[in-house]
Design an enzyme around this catalytic site. Sequence first.
Site, mmCIF file in Angstrom:
data_model
loop_
_atom_site.group_PDB
_atom_site.id
_atom_site.type_symbol
_atom_site.label_atom_id
_atom_site.label_comp_id
_atom_site.label_asym_id
_atom_site.label_seq_id
_atom_site.Cartn_x
_atom_site.Cartn_y
_atom_site.Cartn_z
ATOM 1 N N ASP A 171 103.297 15.265 31.608
ATOM 2 C CA ASP A 171 102.925 14.089 31.796
ATOM 3 C C ASP A 171 103.823 13.735 33.280
ATOM 4 O OD1 ASP A 171 102.406 11.188 31.455
ATOM 5 O OD2 ASP A 171 104.677 11.153 31.388
ATOM 6 N N ASP A 207 100.405 6.703 26.528
ATOM 7 C CA ASP A 207 99.182 6.943 27.170
ATOM 8 C C ASP A 207 97.863 6.732 26.369
ATOM 9 O OD1 ASP A 207 101.006 8.135 28.777
ATOM 10 O OD2 ASP A 207 100.205 9.732 28.699
ATOM 11 N N THR A 257 99.715 9.086 35.989
ATOM 12 C CA THR A 257 100.355 9.031 36.642
ATOM 13 C C THR A 257 99.908 10.222 37.974
ATOM 14 O OG1 THR A 257 101.375 10.390 34.996
ATOM 15 C CG2 THR A 257 102.057 7.775 35.109
ATOM 16 N N THR A 258 99.529 11.465 37.344
ATOM 17 C CA THR A 258 99.824 12.462 37.788
ATOM 18 C C THR A 258 98.641 12.292 39.058
ATOM 19 O OG1 THR A 258 100.350 13.579 36.474
ATOM 20 C CG2 THR A 258 98.949 15.429 38.017
#
Length: 431
Positions: A69, A426, A102-103
């Site tokens: 994550d 998520d 987020t990545t």
Amino acid sequence: MASLAAPSKSKTGSGANAAFNDKSKPMEVRLSNMTAAKAISDAVRTSLGPKGMDKMISNSKGEVIVTNDGATILKSIQALHPAAKMLVDLSAAQDIEAGDGTTSVVVLAGSLLGAAEKMLGKGIHPSLIATSFLNAAQKSVEYLTGMSTPVDLSDSSSLLRAATTSLNSKIVSQYSSTLAPIAVKAVTRIAISQSSNVDLRDIRIVKKIGGTIEDTTLVEGVVLNQNMITSHGSPTRIEKAKIGLIQFQLSPPKPDMDHTIIVNDYRLMDKLIKEERAYLINMLKKIKKSGCNVLLIQKSILRDAVTTESLAILAKLKIAVIKDIERDEIDFLCRSLGCKPVSDVDAFTEDKLGYAELCEESLIQECKVVQITGVRHAVGTGAAGNAPSGAANSGTPVGARGGTVSILAMGSNQLVLDETERSLHDALCVV
């Protein structure tokens, strides 16, 4: 003398202009910022996508985190460079706003910076590059909006595909068939029919070590992190539960200053014990008088929240006790159960209680779990005692009433549980 002074003045002026016109220093600063930001991007690039690799992180406390994550990885990185910190904040903002991706935002930012570096090398002005990026962003939003397909909360199959896609890039991807339906059911359970937004604070994830991820379940009610106290024969199963939440201690009071009591006569000792017992009995009788049969006690930092003597009395009164409720859990429990926190025993009345069909402590995969199900009180309906007895089973849509749900996450160890929680968060955000 005048002819000698003139050249020196012009020499000084030319030196100042040379320092002002030197463009190497600003370029060095820009390249330094880009290098730091691209280093952060490269650090998480390999963890992107279904075939992304997991990162093992050891923090300053010696704790080990295994995850892919992006927000969790960057949160654990102690970035010192200002530009690198901006990318960490970018990932955190994406986590708050969308919950997933987020990545991706960090990798995209790193790639755009790499393209900007090439344009700077060709002599294009930074302001022109920034303006072009803004125009491209507006166009991208237009194209993405045109390509998008509206999804309704009643379309379970589309929501299920979205949740499964989110989970496929996680460590727990092999359990997506179990976790994705749980995420969809949780969101649709608390969704308000008049709005497309869902407050994810109404979904609580409780982690318990034991079993496997396949044992993770959705509970129509409340799951507590704490266990019931059974040391004095207190009940562990209460039907038609009337739940009270107290913020005071069931123990003899103490003065504000440190003191020492010296008792030199056994009769005085006996009197002291009787006074303490009488004080506790008087307090617990008021609780019993309200009809309460399940008592939640907030954790105290001043003194013991409950004593052995009070536990023994509560067991005789057939009141189930759950202590050490954390302060940050109070708001969720009040919204879920319909009870109101009480800070003084004289204010403990029946209208402060919450109602539920069943409160019991059960053994799931060798792990004790306290579940409160069949909650009758709906959020914002006033006193629970005024709620109709069939409110929980009425034909009114659940979404119209609002409410909360709990997800009981099971796993073999803490690392698996933490990653399961992040993956479920998520998936819930995506849905």
